[in-house]
Scaffold this motif. Structure first.
Motif, PDB file in Angstrom:
ATOM      1  N   LEU A 199      -5.741   4.201 -22.300  1.00 49.54           N
ATOM      2  CA  LEU A 199      -5.458   3.981 -20.885  1.00 49.54           C
ATOM      3  C   LEU A 199      -6.492   3.060 -20.243  1.00 49.54           C
ATOM      4  N   ASP A 207       1.079   6.474 -16.313  1.00 47.94           N
ATOM      5  CA  ASP A 207       0.745   7.461 -17.335  1.00 47.94           C
ATOM      6  C   ASP A 207      -0.631   8.072 -17.062  1.00 47.94           C
ATOM      7  N   LEU A 222       0.607  10.651 -21.722  1.00 44.21           N
ATOM      8  CA  LEU A 222       0.514   9.811 -22.921  1.00 44.21           C
ATOM      9  C   LEU A 222       0.313  10.672 -24.157  1.00 44.21           C
ATOM     10  N   VAL A 275       3.180   2.758 -23.412  1.00 46.05           N
ATOM     11  CA  VAL A 275       2.312   3.271 -22.368  1.00 46.05           C
ATOM     12  C   VAL A 275       2.976   2.870 -21.055  1.00 46.05           C
TER      13      VAL A 275
END
Length: 202
Positions: free
Chosen positions: A132, A167, A172, A163
């Motif tokens: 992320l 998220d 995720l 992704v």
């Protein structure tokens, strides 16, 4: 003859559970025979006992020298007549004796698209957080052979997941975990077929 599977787990042992269920359902020509944990409170140990697997708690508490722990793990694997070793959320590095004895027959699943976000210290939530933070457009899972290098062994199977905007670590993580069982099953099945083919030629 079916291949004997053994597992190393530190916590829940989700891969061990998934593969054992596949064996019981006739989806995998293998027999689960043993589970070893370095955590005496691991839910995987209780589950494995209930499933009739040979179990052992082996950790640095009882074997302070890494070589001694390595030898103890190998002794249990040999006693169980294991052919293939699956790391199911095992949070320790394997020693040279086990790696040598099971060369090409130790599998692990990593929650990213290796070689991205792999290596020492990269496991569990740390991996999803790194994905992320990097702004990656996709993540996934990778099954690889275990070698002396952390997450450096040959990749056997890999599957991507997107992704998505917004998220979180949890969303995720859930998306990646949803594909891990099937991916591991596919990789183990292919390895077993390869082992049987090699055995038939010798």
């Amino acid at each position: 003859m079916p291949v004997n599977l053994a597992f190393l787990a530190s916590h829940g042992g989700s891969a061990a559970r998934h593969l054992t269920a596949a064996c019981r359902a006739g989806e995998l020509d293998a027999v689960p025979v043993a589970l070893i944990s370095n955590n005496s409170r691991s839910p995987a140990l209780d589950w494995a006992r209930a499933e009739g697997l040979q179990t052992a708690h082996l950790s640095s508490a009882g074997y302070p020298e890494p070589a001694e722990l390595d030898a103890a793990i190998l002794d249990v694997l040999r006693e169980a007549d294991a052919d293939v070793l699956i790391l199911s959320g095992y949070m320790r590095e394997l020693g040279r004796r086990v790696l040598d004895a099971f060369a090409g027959r130790v599998l692990n699943i990593h929650p990213s698209l290796l070689p991205r976000h792999g290596g020492r210290g990269m496991y569990g939530d740390r991996v999803h957080r790194a994905v992320l933070e990097a702004g990656d457009s996709e993540s996934g899972a990778t099954v690889h052979l275990v070698t002396a290098g952390i997450d450096e062994g040959p990749r056997l199977a890999q599957q991507q997941v997107p992704v998505r905007p917004g998220d979180t670590l949890e969303t995720l993580k859930a998306r990646v975990q949803a594909i891990e069982g099937g991916l591991m099953l596919r990789a183990v099945r292919e390895l077993i077929e390869e082992l049987k083919t090699t055995e038939a030629r010798t």
